[in-house]
Write a protein that holds these residues in place. Structure first.
Motif, PDB file in Angstrom:
ATOM      1  N   LEU A  97       0.850  -1.190   0.000  1.00  0.00           N
ATOM      2  CA  LEU A  97       0.000   0.000   0.000  1.00  0.00           C
ATOM      3  C   LEU A  97       0.885   1.239   0.000  1.00  0.00           C
ATOM      4  CD1 LEU A  97      -2.631  -1.032   2.686  1.00  0.00           C
ATOM      5  CD2 LEU A  97      -2.435  -1.718   0.296  1.00  0.00           C
ATOM      6  N   ALA A  98       0.388   2.299  -0.632  1.00  0.00           N
ATOM      7  CA  ALA A  98       1.159   3.545  -0.637  1.00  0.00           C
ATOM      8  C   ALA A  98       0.214   4.709  -0.882  1.00  0.00           C
ATOM      9  CB  ALA A  98       2.233   3.512  -1.715  1.00  0.00           C
ATOM     10  N   ASN A  99       0.705   5.898  -0.612  1.00  0.00           N
ATOM     11  CA  ASN A  99      -0.037   7.089  -0.984  1.00  0.00           C
ATOM     12  C   ASN A  99       0.151   7.320  -2.482  1.00  0.00           C
ATOM     13  OD1 ASN A  99      -1.084   7.716   1.537  1.00  0.00           O
ATOM     14  ND2 ASN A  99       0.808   8.734   2.162  1.00  0.00           N
TER      15      ASN A  99
HETATM   16  C1  LIG Z   1       0.331   8.631   3.513  1.00  0.00           C
HETATM   17  O1  LIG Z   1       0.228   9.988   3.904  1.00  0.00           O
HETATM   18  C2  LIG Z   1      -0.147  10.162   5.247  1.00  0.00           C
HETATM   19  C3  LIG Z   1      -0.261  11.642   5.501  1.00  0.00           C
HETATM   20  O2  LIG Z   1      -0.964  12.255   4.476  1.00  0.00           O
HETATM   21  C4  LIG Z   1       0.856   9.546   6.167  1.00  0.00           C
HETATM   22  O3  LIG Z   1       0.430   9.647   7.506  1.00  0.00           O
HETATM   23  C5  LIG Z   1       1.010   8.079   5.811  1.00  0.00           C
HETATM   24  O4  LIG Z   1       2.027   7.493   6.592  1.00  0.00           O
HETATM   25  C6  LIG Z   1       1.338   7.922   4.354  1.00  0.00           C
HETATM   26  N1  LIG Z   1       1.319   6.506   4.046  1.00  0.00           N
HETATM   27  C7  LIG Z   1       2.302   5.883   3.443  1.00  0.00           C
HETATM   28  C8  LIG Z   1       2.125   4.428   3.191  1.00  0.00           C
HETATM   29  O5  LIG Z   1       3.299   6.470   3.062  1.00  0.00           O
END
Ligand SMILES: *[C@@H]1O[C@H](CO)[C@@H](O)[C@H](O)[C@H]1NC(C)=O
Ligand SMILES: *[C@@H]1O[C@H](CO)[C@@H](O)[C@H](O)[C@H]1NC(C)=O
Ligand SMILES: *[C@@H]1O[C@H](CO)[C@@H](O)[C@H](O)[C@H]1NC(C)=O
Ligand SMILES: *[C@@H]1O[C@H](CO)[C@@H](O)[C@H](O)[C@H]1NC(C)=O
Ligand SMILES: *[C@@H]1O[C@H](CO)[C@@H](O)[C@H](O)[C@H]1NC(C)=O
Ligand SMILES: *[C@@H]1O[C@H](CO)[C@@H](O)[C@H](O)[C@H]1NC(C)=O
Ligand SMILES: *[C@@H]1O[C@H](CO)[C@@H](O)[C@H](O)[C@H]1NC(C)=O
Length: 633
Positions: free
Chosen positions: A65-67
């Motif tokens: 999973l990722a942003n």
């Molecule tokens: C995605 O972004 C949020 C903040 O917007 C952060 O808390 C989170 O750790 C991020 N997730 C990943 C998998 O990088």
């Protein structure tokens, strides 16, 4: 709002297929089946403007999973994605179960880029649905508005749908969202054979005369239309063509089977005197078939009667529709007309030309172009199951993937698996396994015998242990069996004698023992390319140990029984002999008491003999006195 009415229980994601589906008919009074998944999301998400519900991505374990960093304004407002590093294998799939069986769906996938400076690059990969490759992402996709997604119309025959992402070695496949939206069973039917054998991938969908892109939902379209995306084009930039629009109601638009939103027909591009011809061009894949759908409605207030606007339609210069008069064909002004035609492309450019007759002008309200893709046949389900059991028995590393269908899409078969099309069953079958030198540490399961079409197996140079399953003897098409340099033990199964097609048998470099069956491959051993060397315990052919007498288990049991019998016999004999001696002794004592002198004389003689012996050992003194008479017998 309609989207949120679908309860979570109606669908689930699993790695494996196998849940019975609901049967939903294409009843237009009901809402069509629809699911939307926000990939990588841990909870359900609602997005504007229509408060669309996206289910969280649960029950699926592959990938990471990722942003997400969004690539276009078309992309839904979703924050997360799921991506598949190559170390997880080249083939990765979402398998979505509990889909109403035998229905027609619009499947749409949006892509995005992992929001991480370390990974931030545009991956290129292929996408397949139910084993049919529908798309290859093109370089630069993340900078082109309408290329951040792929959309296709597919028939689903079972109750699940497998959507797979195939690495091409250019970055990690990443997916933002998956939508599966039921449409009418006859949607986009273009010929009598329309149906399960075809996938229509949207290559282009334009709404003309407006610069605003829109989804059917934004246009307040019927849910049975599948929420198509329409890219807005104000003009074709041909100098004189121009956009027109109307607020008037359009009739005959939102009708089965395609349910086009009427807003589609409320704008158009028209030509004028300076340049009466309208032409539209797009890049296509040569050697493929395309289905082209053209939408018209006479919304120009200057044109009110039949005969005022007449034009021909040409595809790549070939006349396809002659003297199109929209008012005449639609029946009236402000009425929708749809024309469709499928063509085989030979070049890379598709040109649609609207060529007006004398003094007339052309009009076009919308254009759809689909790539017609013939669906692949799938691999025999039994063989897929056998391969899965092989995967776990051999402990195949994750990098192999082995997800989705083993043989299709043909561009992406599972590595180590050779396929062949069996025209009799219209299924793909496995005819070769090449997993040599892969560091495998498992064992050979007898399920390998379910791969009945195998002609060649090479598992050489691994650390496979255990015995050679005798079920291998049922693979009658087997020509090559190379199990050399493993840790196989036990004996070579006699059943390999039934492999009459066998030409190469390499069992060298294992821990095999016992006699090499005399009838391997149904031929004299010296006539074939068989190698048994390097097995300390094998015997029975020249170059190996000699076996000595060939003893089967039965023979060994027989010998043991024989020895036992002989021992018992000996015991019985000795007992008899001892008893007989006792009897004689007793008889002698009785006789001696009656005829003492004679007996004494003989006893004395015996004692003399014994006494000479006693000089050699004191022990025998007792025997000399008591056992002496034994010499008489
Ligand atoms: C995605 O972004 C949020 C903040 O917007 C952060 O808390 C989170 O750790 C991020 N997730 C990943 C998998 O990088
Ligand atoms: C597409 O065109 C064919 C004739 O070319 C016609 O038979 C068919 O009904 C059309 N399909 C739709 C859905 O309008
Ligand atoms: C295109 O359509 C024709 C006629 O239907 C068919 O024979 C041909 O195989 C198709 N070509 C492809 C690439 O699908
Ligand atoms: C168009 O005009 C040309 C000459 O001006 C004439 O020969 C031709 O017949 C006309 N065609 C139609 C369809 O009216
Ligand atoms: C099997 O694989 C090994 C190792 O890659 C190779 O040396 C051998 O030639 C192969 N066997 C056959 C029969 O092709
Ligand atoms: C083969 O090796 C395994 C251990 O790897 C052992 O448990 C088994 O008894 C052996 N079988 C034979 C027939 O020697
Ligand atoms: C048989 O295997 C041995 C090693 O186990 C090898 O040295 C030999 O060359 C092989 N023979 C043939 C004919 O391939």
């Amino acid at each position: 709002m309609w989207r949120s009415s679908i309860s979570l229980q109606r669908w689930q994601l699993f790695i494996l297929v196998g849940v019975a589906g609901l049967c939903v008919s294409a009843d237009h009074n009901k809402d069509p089946f629809a699911i939307r998944i926000s990939c990588g999301a841990r909870r359900n998400v609602h997005t504007p403007p229509t408060d669309t519900l996206w289910f969280r991505d649960f029950g699926y374990t592959g990938g990471r999973l990722a942003n997400a960093s969004k690539t276009s304004y078309t992309t839904p407002e979703l924050e997360t994605l799921r991506y598949f590093p190559l170390s997880d294998g080249p083939e990765n799939c979402y398998i979505i179960n509990r889909i109403p069986r035998g229905r027609h769906y619009l499947v749409r996938l949006f892509f995005a880029i992992v929001k991480d400076p370390a990974v931030d690059s545009e991956p290129l990969f292929d996408i397949s649905i139910e084993g049919t490759q529908i798309y290859s992402l093109q370089p630069g996709w993340s900078t082109v508005e309408e290329q951040s997604f792929v959309e296709a119309l597919v028939f689903v025959t079972g109750t699940s749908i497998a959507i797979c992402f195939h690495s091409t070695g250019h970055g990690d496949p990443s997916v933002l969202s998956i939508e599966i939206l039921q449409v009418d069973d006859n949607a986009y039917s273009f010929d009598p054979t329309h149906g399960k054998g075809t996938v229509l991938r949207t290559a282009k969908r334009l709404t003309c005369g407006t610069g605003k892109p829109a989804f059917d939902e934004d246009y307040d379209g019927d849910h049975w239309g599948g929420d198509r995306f329409w890219l807005g084009v104000k003009t074709f930039d041909q100098g004189s063509d121009m956009a027109i629009s109307t607020e008037s109601k359009i009739i005959q638009a939102s009708v089965p089977p395609n349910f086009y939103p009427q807003r589609l027909y409320q704008s158009a591009i028209v030509s004028n005197d300076r340049q009466p011809e309208i032409s539209f061009q797009m890049e296509v894949d040569p050697n493929k078939n395309y289905s082209i759908w053209l939408h018209f409605a006479e919304i120009d207030p200057r044109i009110t009667k039949q005969g005022q606007r007449v034009f021909d339609i040409l595809f790549n210069g070939d006349l396809k529709f002659n003297d199109v008069d929209v008012i005449q064909m639609a029946g009236k002004q402000f009425a929708a007309l749809v024309l469709n035609q499928t063509i085989a492309m030979t070049g890379r450019t598709l040109t649609v030309t609207l060529r007006p007759a004398n003094g007339s002008h052309a009009i076009i309200n919308a254009i759809e172009v689909f790539e017609v893709i013939t669906t692949e046949f799938k691999t025999s389900a039994e063989e897929v199951t056998a391969l899965q059991s092989l995967r776990s028995a051999l402990g195949l590393p994750l990098r192999f993937g082995w997800n989705g269908d083993p043989c299709v899409p043909q561009q992406h078969p599972w590595s180590g698996v050779d396929c062949q099309f069996d025209s009799q069953s219209s299924r793909w079958v496995i005819d070769g396994l090449g997993l040599d030198n892969q560091g495998l540490r498992g064992f050979l399961p007898s399920d390998i015998s379910k791969l009945q079409h195998l002609q060649s197996i090479n598992l050489s140079e691994n650390s496979i242990h255990g015995t050679i399953p005798s079920a291998l003897g049922t693979l009658t098409k087997l020509e090559t069996l190379d199990l050399s340099y493993n840790e196989l033990n036990g004996s070579i199964p006699e059943s390999l004698g039934r492999l009459t097609a066998l030409q190469i048998l390499n069992l060298n470099g294992n821990l095999l023992s016992g006699r090499v069956p005399a009838n391997l491959g149904g031929r004299p051993l010296h006539r074939a390319s068989f190698n048994f060397t390097g097995n300390a315990g094998l015997c029975g052919i020249p170059g190996l140990l000699s076996c000595g007498p060939h003893l089967s288990i039965a023979a060994k049991v027989g010998i043991a029984l024989g020895a036992l019998f002989a021992f018992v016999l000996l015991l019985v004999c000795m007992t008899c002999w001892w008893k007989r001696r006792q009897n004689i002794l007793r008889a002698q004592r009785i006789a001696a008491s009656r005829e003492a002198p004679y007996a004494k004389a003989r006893t004395n003689f015996a004692r003399d003999v014994q006494m000479t012996r006693n000089q050699h050992g004191q022990d025998q003194s007792r025997n000399a006195t008591e056992g002496g008479p034994s010499l008489l017998t």
